[in-house]
Design a protein around this motif. Structure first.
Motif, PDB file in Angstrom:
ATOM      1  N   UNK A  69       0.820  -1.562  -0.031  1.00  0.00           N
ATOM      2  CA  UNK A  69      -0.128  -0.049   0.131  1.00  0.00           C
ATOM      3  C   UNK A  69       1.040   0.974   0.011  1.00  0.00           C
ATOM      4  N   UNK A  70       1.834   1.176   0.809  1.00  0.00           N
ATOM      5  CA  UNK A  70       2.886   1.727   0.802  1.00  0.00           C
ATOM      6  C   UNK A  70       3.205   2.568  -0.977  1.00  0.00           C
ATOM      7  N   UNK A  71       3.462   1.625  -1.125  1.00  0.00           N
ATOM      8  CA  UNK A  71       4.511   1.865  -2.904  1.00  0.00           C
ATOM      9  C   UNK A  71       3.235   2.432  -3.899  1.00  0.00           C
ATOM     10  N   UNK A  72       2.082   1.661  -3.380  1.00  0.00           N
ATOM     11  CA  UNK A  72       0.833   2.104  -4.849  1.00  0.00           C
ATOM     12  C   UNK A  72       0.695   3.256  -4.509  1.00  0.00           C
ATOM     13  N   UNK A  73       0.283   4.299  -2.643  1.00  0.00           N
ATOM     14  CA  UNK A  73       0.231   5.476  -2.568  1.00  0.00           C
ATOM     15  C   UNK A  73       1.064   6.546  -2.955  1.00  0.00           C
ATOM     16  N   UNK A 120     -11.432   2.727   7.242  1.00  0.00           N
ATOM     17  CA  UNK A 120     -12.357   1.827   6.470  1.00  0.00           C
ATOM     18  C   UNK A 120     -12.834   2.225   5.795  1.00  0.00           C
ATOM     19  N   UNK A 121     -12.898   3.664   5.616  1.00  0.00           N
ATOM     20  CA  UNK A 121     -12.953   4.444   4.246  1.00  0.00           C
ATOM     21  C   UNK A 121     -12.621   4.424   3.349  1.00  0.00           C
ATOM     22  N   UNK A 122     -11.008   3.295   3.239  1.00  0.00           N
ATOM     23  CA  UNK A 122     -10.511   3.631   1.698  1.00  0.00           C
ATOM     24  C   UNK A 122     -10.555   2.165   1.747  1.00  0.00           C
ATOM     25  N   UNK A 210      -6.880  -8.376  -1.074  1.00  0.00           N
ATOM     26  CA  UNK A 210      -6.256  -6.947  -0.685  1.00  0.00           C
ATOM     27  C   UNK A 210      -4.965  -6.707  -1.449  1.00  0.00           C
ATOM     28  N   UNK A 211      -3.642  -8.083  -0.940  1.00  0.00           N
ATOM     29  CA  UNK A 211      -2.471  -8.220  -1.750  1.00  0.00           C
ATOM     30  C   UNK A 211      -2.518  -7.989  -2.539  1.00  0.00           C
ATOM     31  N   UNK A 212      -3.043  -9.141  -3.285  1.00  0.00           N
ATOM     32  CA  UNK A 212      -3.220  -8.845  -5.199  1.00  0.00           C
ATOM     33  C   UNK A 212      -3.125  -6.910  -5.528  1.00  0.00           C
ATOM     34  N   UNK A 213      -4.534  -7.226  -4.724  1.00  0.00           N
ATOM     35  CA  UNK A 213      -5.086  -5.412  -5.417  1.00  0.00           C
ATOM     36  C   UNK A 213      -3.929  -5.291  -5.675  1.00  0.00           C
ATOM     37  N   UNK A 394      -5.142  -1.353   9.041  1.00  0.00           N
ATOM     38  CA  UNK A 394      -5.049  -0.423   8.589  1.00  0.00           C
ATOM     39  C   UNK A 394      -4.309  -0.210   8.011  1.00  0.00           C
ATOM     40  N   UNK A 395      -4.196  -1.378   6.784  1.00  0.00           N
ATOM     41  CA  UNK A 395      -3.741  -1.297   5.633  1.00  0.00           C
ATOM     42  C   UNK A 395      -3.193  -0.062   4.575  1.00  0.00           C
ATOM     43  N   UNK A 396      -4.868   0.120   4.406  1.00  0.00           N
ATOM     44  CA  UNK A 396      -5.296   0.999   3.551  1.00  0.00           C
ATOM     45  C   UNK A 396      -4.947   2.633   4.399  1.00  0.00           C
ATOM     46  N   UNK A 397      -4.646   3.314   5.502  1.00  0.00           N
ATOM     47  CA  UNK A 397      -4.388   4.017   6.016  1.00  0.00           C
ATOM     48  C   UNK A 397      -3.078   4.437   5.913  1.00  0.00           C
TER      49      UNK A 397
END
Length: 439
Positions: A69-73, A120-122, A210-213, A394-397
């Motif tokens: 997620x850090x890499x993606x954002x 949760x929003x993400x 989630x990981x694959x996405x 907490x992954x996305x945030x």
């Protein structure tokens, strides 16, 4: 269930599954069957393999949901694409693939509630954002209270949640019985249920999806994902990071993000950064699939157990971390016996169900049960660690905030309460009342 494939128009999405530009979709039922029988020989890869570059702008250690997620954002929100994600095994093979994938934001502290609510929003819009079905299912989340002390804590949490705009309230046994008819709500049991904290937005998700996405999204934005690439050292000169050593060679970089779980202290020690983290195993188990009957996630902190039902009908059980520090990920008979007994205290009707398998993951626990996030005393070395039993939520945030922290070199407000320095300053963020077995 929230399902997304990149389209915001429901009707066009529905039609697009059947036809594209007036022609039958190549992913028709017959096509999918043909691909399956051919063992996927001509399936496109979800993400690519790249040779390791001599240098990257950012190196992220840990190929789980936090690292990806850090890499993606970093790429999506800040245009930083010269990024490498390193994992000593395969993507999602650590804590991200060993958790029970329960989502919620009904924490105890205002800082924690705001933080997890953003996650949760993400998560709610992640399928559309990644163009990948992550199978998010809103179920509602019940945290049971078996004594007056627990009930007071539930009321406390409910008021904090409401002040932060999070849907959460205390309900009585009659309402609990309507939500989960199979729960034993009689006052004559050994552990009577006096009430519960009900959190309607809570739910479950498919953790590997989630990981694959995130992996596919990061790769599409130019990030390099390197599996089977173990980090053996971090080079520091004059108080700043200069590179990372791996079993596949050295990588020059000015920014390293530690997104590991289980081995977070080992990686931080390589950079000369000491952290107050202990590592303990956390076990879970799953039953044979049965007809869906449990719509709500059920948690009991007193009994140290939580249970949810997957879309395939399996019951997923878990408990608190094992009472010792270890890097072992072996299951134990003691865990299964204790878990089964506590589950049957709550739902006696499950006595005939068969347990299929059990597993364990590693949890990095901090003294205040809150994470450690942000920069450290070593310039260019960042940490996103100490997640205990609640890191997947907490992954996305975490990815969004850590990407902003690295890109701007400023700590975002949403993680300002979680620096490493808080332990020296005595500014702890005590989440034990909502995180010890809060799932």
């Amino acid at each position: 269930m929230v399902i997304g494939n990149g389209s915001t128009n429901g009707q066009s999405r529905k039609n697009g599954n059947r036809r594209r530009n007036g022609k039958p979709s190549k992913y028709s039922a017959f096509s999918l069957l043909r691909h399956g029988l051919s063992q996927g020989a001509d399936w496109p890869r979800a993400w690519r393999e790249h040779p390791i570059r001599a240098s990257y702008d950012v190196v992220i250690i840990g190929g789980g949901v936090h690292g990806l997620a850090t890499a993606y954002y970093l790429a999506k929100n800040h245009g930083i694409t010269n990024v490498a994600v390193l994992d000593k095994g395969y993507l999602g093979g650590g804590g991200s693939g060993r958790n029970t994938a329960i989502l919620r934001s009904n924490y105890l502290t205002p800082e924690g509630v705001r933080f997890y609510d953003r996650s949760m929003q993400l998560y709610e819009h992640l399928a559309a954002d990644l163009n990948f079905n992550v199978m998010f299912s809103r179920r509602g989340h019940l945290t049971l209270a078996h004594n007056d002390s627990s009930l007071r804590t539930m009321r406390w949490r409910a008021e904090v949640n409401k002040q932060q705009g999070v849907d959460s309230d205390v309900i009585d046994p009659n309402e609990i019985a309507k939500l989960v008819p199979y729960l034993e709500t009689s006052p004559n049991t050994r552990y009577p249920i006096l009430g519960a904290l009900y959190h309607p937005p809570g739910g479950i998700i498919r953790h590997d999806a989630v990981v694959w996405g995130y992996a596919r999204g990061a790769d599409a934005n130019g990030v390099h994902l390197h599996q089977n690439t173990e980090v053996t050292g971090i080079d520091v000169a004059d108080g700043r990071v200069t590179g990372v050593r791996t079993r596949r060679g050295r990588i020059a970089t000015g920014a390293v993000v530690n997104c590991t779980a289980g081995w977070s202290t080992i990686i931080s020690d390589m950079a000369g950064v000491s952290m107050p983290v202990t590592t303990s195993p956390l076990q879970a188990a799953v039953t044979e699939p049965v007809r869906p009957f449990l719509d709500t996630v059920v948690v009991s902190g007193t009994l140290h157990v939580y249970v949810s039902q997957t879309d395939r009908g399996e019951l997923v059980f878990g408990a608190s971390v094992d009472p010792f520090t270890s890097y072992s990920m072996r299951g134990s008979l003691e865990f299964v016996e204790g878990l089964a007994g506590h589950v049957l205290e709550l739902m006696p009707a499950l006595s005939k169900m068969r347990l299929l398998r059990q597993w364990a993951g590693l949890c990095d626990m901090t003294p205040d049960y809150s994470p450690i996030m942000g920069p450290t005393e070593v310039d260019g070395f960042y940490v996103d660690v100490g997640w205990g039993t609640y890191g997947f939520k907490a992954g996305p945030v975490s990815g969004e905030a850590m990407a902003e922290c690295v890109a701007t070199k400023r700590t975002p407000e949403i993680i300002a309460a979680f620096p490493l320095s808080r332990f020296d300053a005595g500014e702890l963020v005590g989440e034990k009342g909502a995180a010890a077995v809060g799932h």
